[in-house]
Design a protein around this motif. Structure first.
Motif, PDB file in Angstrom:
ATOM      1  N   ARG A  73       0.832  -1.210   0.000  1.00 39.88           N
ATOM      2  CA  ARG A  73       0.000   0.000   0.000  1.00 39.88           C
ATOM      3  C   ARG A  73       0.865   1.258   0.000  1.00 39.88           C
ATOM      4  O   ARG A  73       0.523   2.265  -0.621  1.00 39.88           O
ATOM      5  CB  ARG A  73      -0.938  -0.003   1.201  1.00 39.88           C
ATOM      6  N   ASP A  74       2.019   1.177   0.701  1.00 35.18           N
ATOM      7  CA  ASP A  74       2.916   2.341   0.770  1.00 35.18           C
ATOM      8  C   ASP A  74       3.696   2.531  -0.528  1.00 35.18           C
ATOM      9  O   ASP A  74       3.835   3.645  -1.019  1.00 35.18           O
ATOM     10  CB  ASP A  74       3.920   2.162   1.930  1.00 35.18           C
ATOM     11  N   GLU A  75       4.232   1.426  -1.045  1.00 35.57           N
ATOM     12  CA  GLU A  75       5.173   1.524  -2.165  1.00 35.57           C
ATOM     13  C   GLU A  75       4.527   1.342  -3.531  1.00 35.57           C
ATOM     14  O   GLU A  75       5.098   1.762  -4.544  1.00 35.57           O
ATOM     15  CB  GLU A  75       6.294   0.489  -1.987  1.00 35.57           C
ATOM     16  N   HIS A  76       3.368   0.695  -3.560  1.00 36.99           N
ATOM     17  CA  HIS A  76       2.690   0.467  -4.837  1.00 36.99           C
ATOM     18  C   HIS A  76       1.202   0.788  -4.661  1.00 36.99           C
ATOM     19  O   HIS A  76       0.353  -0.097  -4.706  1.00 36.99           O
ATOM     20  CB  HIS A  76       2.856  -0.998  -5.280  1.00 36.99           C
ATOM     21  N   PRO A  77       0.884   2.055  -4.468  1.00 37.58           N
ATOM     22  CA  PRO A  77      -0.510   2.418  -4.160  1.00 37.58           C
ATOM     23  C   PRO A  77      -1.507   2.067  -5.252  1.00 37.58           C
ATOM     24  O   PRO A  77      -2.708   2.027  -5.001  1.00 37.58           O
ATOM     25  CB  PRO A  77      -0.438   3.936  -3.915  1.00 37.58           C
ATOM     26  N   GLY A  78      -1.030   1.820  -6.443  1.00 40.46           N
ATOM     27  CA  GLY A  78      -1.932   1.447  -7.532  1.00 40.46           C
ATOM     28  C   GLY A  78      -2.314  -0.016  -7.535  1.00 40.46           C
ATOM     29  O   GLY A  78      -3.166  -0.442  -8.325  1.00 40.46           O
ATOM     30  N   ILE A  79      -1.704  -0.806  -6.644  1.00 40.49           N
ATOM     31  CA  ILE A  79      -1.997  -2.241  -6.594  1.00 40.49           C
ATOM     32  C   ILE A  79      -2.968  -2.503  -5.449  1.00 40.49           C
ATOM     33  O   ILE A  79      -2.611  -2.344  -4.277  1.00 40.49           O
ATOM     34  CB  ILE A  79      -0.712  -3.073  -6.377  1.00 40.49           C
ATOM     35  N   PRO A  80      -4.185  -2.906  -5.751  1.00 38.63           N
ATOM     36  CA  PRO A  80      -5.139  -3.229  -4.683  1.00 38.63           C
ATOM     37  C   PRO A  80      -4.640  -4.424  -3.882  1.00 38.63           C
ATOM     38  O   PRO A  80      -3.950  -5.303  -4.397  1.00 38.63           O
ATOM     39  CB  PRO A  80      -6.426  -3.577  -5.440  1.00 38.63           C
ATOM     40  N   VAL A  81      -5.011  -4.431  -2.611  1.00 38.72           N
ATOM     41  CA  VAL A  81      -4.558  -5.494  -1.713  1.00 38.72           C
ATOM     42  C   VAL A  81      -5.759  -6.196  -1.088  1.00 38.72           C
ATOM     43  O   VAL A  81      -6.675  -5.548  -0.574  1.00 38.72           O
ATOM     44  CB  VAL A  81      -3.667  -4.912  -0.588  1.00 38.72           C
ATOM     45  N   LEU A  82      -5.761  -7.513  -1.149  1.00 39.30           N
ATOM     46  CA  LEU A  82      -6.758  -8.323  -0.459  1.00 39.30           C
ATOM     47  C   LEU A  82      -6.006  -9.222   0.505  1.00 39.30           C
ATOM     48  O   LEU A  82      -5.155  -9.999   0.082  1.00 39.30           O
ATOM     49  CB  LEU A  82      -7.536  -9.196  -1.452  1.00 39.30           C
ATOM     50  N   LEU A  83      -6.317  -9.096   1.790  1.00 39.43           N
ATOM     51  CA  LEU A  83      -5.660  -9.902   2.813  1.00 39.43           C
ATOM     52  C   LEU A  83      -6.717 -10.855   3.364  1.00 39.43           C
ATOM     53  O   LEU A  83      -7.751 -10.416   3.856  1.00 39.43           O
ATOM     54  CB  LEU A  83      -5.117  -8.983   3.905  1.00 39.43           C
TER      55      LEU A  83
END
Lengths: 142, 143
Positions: free
Chosen positions: B84-94
């Motif tokens: 989220r910090d370094e690649h804000p364009g990549i959505p994250v699903l945890l």
């Protein structure tokens, strides 16, 4: 009839096949997987020989094992090949390495070795021949 | 996995879902499901492998789907924070468990190239649980 023979015999002849790629370096693994998927193969991935054995033991249908030799963990590709030969005698194995090719008696008589780096086209030809060979052996054994 | 709207694969980015899960029996079923609905999948067996992918080919990653308790130098939570910090364009699903991971995969299939699920995510969960049960009986450990 052993499980691997039963499943190989069931497989449609015109289906490219399912390949288990075993490679601990993820960027290399990604490249191989992408080439195989683009060529129509179904691919399973393992980062170690232990993961590969877990998949095979878990019943994954595989037409070919393509494995690096040097990998972290207790087992290397040669040990994986021994496991495959004992449990799934007609399942072809291709081993690969960036280091010197081990002696054939270490690899196993019927094991194909592909040195790294390999050209995608060359690898695909070897894979196709290996799968065809494995299916022939499986069919002849039924 | 938090509430609210689910992250989606950004439109126009036909790249890969980076799937991070250290149990190969779980990872295999999730990856297979996602591939059957048309997604490309990069399988990472640890957060270290995921970090390697993001360091070298971040442009290949359209979304991160990560198990919360995956093995590696970073925890799943720490990896999610880093992305989220370094690649804000990549959505994250945890995903905190198998059911949530399968549910997330189902939603990704709804919005994927095939716009449909190959089968119900409950089948993915069932297959995973059966594989894990077989391994337990054989003397292994749960993932």
């Amino acid at each position: 009839m052993s499980r691997d023979l039963a499943e190989s015999a069931w497989r449609p002849a015109d289906e490219p096949g399912s390949i288990l790629v075993v490679e601990d370096e993820i960027l290399l693994r990604m490249g191989v997987v992408e080439d195989l998927v683009q060529s129509g193969y179904s691919v399973l991935e393992a980062a170690t020989a232990e993961e590969a054995i877990a998949l095979l033991d878990g019943g994954a249908h595989v037409d070919l094992v393509f494995s690096d030799i040097q990998m972290p963990g207790a087992l290397d590709g040669v040990a994986l090949r021994r496991f495959v030969r004992e449990r799934f005698p007609s399942l072809p194995v291709i081993l690969t390495s960036g280091q010197m090719k081990p002696p054939q008696q270490v690899l196993g008589e019927d094991t194909i070795f592909v040195p790294k780096p390999y050209m995608p086209g060359e690898l695909l030809r070897i894979v196709e021949r290996a799968i065809e060979g494995g299916r022939r052996v499986a069919a002849e054994s039924t | 996995m938090g509430g609210g709207s689910q992250p989606r694969v950004p439109e126009g980015r036909e790249h890969s879902i980076l799937l991070v899960e250290d149990d190969v029996l779980i990872r295999r079923e999730l990856a297979d499901y996602l591939r059957r609905c048309g997604h490309r999948v990069i399988e990472a067996s640890s957060t270290d492998e995921a970090v390697m992918v993001l360091a070298h080919v971040p442009e290949e990653v359209s979304l991160l789907l990560c198990s919360a308790d995956v093995a590696g130098t970073l925890t799943g939570f720490a990896l999610a924070r880093q992305v989220r910090d370094e690649h804000p364009g990549i959505p994250v699903l945890l995903a905190g468990n198998i059911e949530k991971a399968a549910a997330a995969a189902g939603e990704l299939c709804d919005e994927g190239p095939e716009l449909a699920r190959p089968y119900d995510p409950a089948v993915v969960v069932d297959r995973i649980k059966r594989s894990l049960a077989v391994r337990r009986r054989a003397g292994g450990e749960d993932g």
